[in-house]
Design a protein around this motif. Sequence first.
Motif, short mmCIF file in Angstrom:
data_model
loop_
_atom_site.label_atom_id
_atom_site.label_comp_id
_atom_site.label_asym_id
_atom_site.label_seq_id
_atom_site.Cartn_x
_atom_site.Cartn_y
_atom_site.Cartn_z
N UNK A 9 0.84 -1.21 0.00
CA UNK A 9 0.00 0.00 0.00
C UNK A 9 0.87 1.25 0.00
N UNK A 10 1.87 1.29 0.86
CA UNK A 10 2.77 2.45 0.90
C UNK A 10 3.45 2.65 -0.46
N UNK A 11 3.89 1.56 -1.06
CA UNK A 11 4.63 1.65 -2.31
C UNK A 11 3.72 1.99 -3.49
N UNK A 12 2.60 1.29 -3.62
CA UNK A 12 1.76 1.46 -4.81
C UNK A 12 0.78 2.62 -4.70
N UNK A 13 0.16 2.79 -3.55
CA UNK A 13 -0.84 3.84 -3.42
C UNK A 13 -0.22 5.21 -3.14
N UNK A 14 0.80 5.22 -2.29
CA UNK A 14 1.38 6.50 -1.88
C UNK A 14 2.72 6.81 -2.54
N UNK A 15 3.27 5.83 -3.27
CA UNK A 15 4.55 6.01 -3.98
C UNK A 15 5.72 6.28 -3.04
N UNK A 16 5.69 5.66 -1.87
CA UNK A 16 6.78 5.79 -0.91
C UNK A 16 7.80 4.69 -1.17
N UNK A 17 9.09 5.00 -1.18
CA UNK A 17 10.12 3.97 -1.34
C UNK A 17 10.32 3.24 0.00
N UNK A 120 -2.64 11.07 8.01
CA UNK A 120 -2.14 9.94 7.23
C UNK A 120 -1.79 10.32 5.79
N UNK A 121 -1.03 9.44 5.13
CA UNK A 121 -0.73 9.68 3.71
C UNK A 121 -2.03 9.71 2.91
N UNK A 122 -1.94 10.27 1.75
CA UNK A 122 -3.11 10.38 0.89
C UNK A 122 -3.24 11.79 0.38
N UNK A 123 -2.46 12.67 0.96
CA UNK A 123 -2.41 14.06 0.52
C UNK A 123 -1.10 14.25 -0.22
N UNK A 124 -1.04 15.28 -1.01
CA UNK A 124 0.21 15.59 -1.71
C UNK A 124 1.27 15.95 -0.68
N UNK A 125 2.48 15.45 -0.90
CA UNK A 125 3.56 15.78 0.02
C UNK A 125 3.91 17.26 -0.12
N UNK A 126 4.15 17.95 1.00
CA UNK A 126 4.49 19.37 0.92
C UNK A 126 5.87 19.57 0.31
N UNK A 127 6.01 20.67 -0.38
CA UNK A 127 7.31 21.03 -0.94
C UNK A 127 8.24 21.45 0.19
N UNK A 128 9.50 21.07 0.12
CA UNK A 128 10.43 21.35 1.21
C UNK A 128 10.62 22.84 1.51
N UNK A 129 10.65 23.70 0.49
CA UNK A 129 10.89 25.13 0.71
C UNK A 129 9.84 25.78 1.59
N UNK A 130 8.56 25.70 1.22
CA UNK A 130 7.52 26.28 2.08
C UNK A 130 7.46 25.61 3.46
N UNK A 131 7.75 24.31 3.52
CA UNK A 131 7.74 23.61 4.80
C UNK A 131 8.81 24.21 5.72
N UNK A 132 10.03 24.37 5.22
CA UNK A 132 11.12 24.91 6.04
C UNK A 132 10.81 26.35 6.45
N UNK A 133 10.23 27.14 5.54
CA UNK A 133 9.88 28.52 5.88
C UNK A 133 8.88 28.56 7.04
#
Length: 155
Positions: A9-17, A120-133
């Motif tokens: 599920x993590x690999x196929x649905x959420x594309x997590x390595x 939980x996963x299922x949302x788009x991952x946040x971009x690192x730049x805005x997250x760090x800001x």
Amino acid sequence: MTLRQNSVTYREMYRFPVAIMGTEVVLRVGAVGVVSMPDSLGARVQSLLQPAQHAGPVFADPDTGRWVFLTAGIPTCDPAYGSLLSEAGVRIVEWGEQVALPLLSESSKPTSDERRWLWPPGYELPQPGPFVAELLGAIHRFGHRGDLRGRALAG
């Protein structure tokens, strides 16, 4: 849901390595970044990220008292902010490290594993730049009162 089903599920649905290691599903940091911080700071950062829609998957690890945020790639930060992040107890996990993820089904959860998804996963991952800001903004906003930084250093 079995450990293998969690992994698929993590690999196929959420594309997590991910990979299975023992009784855990672990994320290989790279395409997905990981930032951990004390739970007091994590709650404040999440409250800032939600309205700006910069939030993504977040889980709590009660054994360590930390919240773990996932991002679309590994965040980078100006080296001038390195000591500020360190003082606040923030850790940006490096490329290639592995982080155990919470299992997706309570029925297969080992009793010793208390990690749980807050968002939980299922949302788009946040971009690192805005997250760090937002993270730096939370540290500046709340850290000057001393209460946040004191708790972060104690954890």
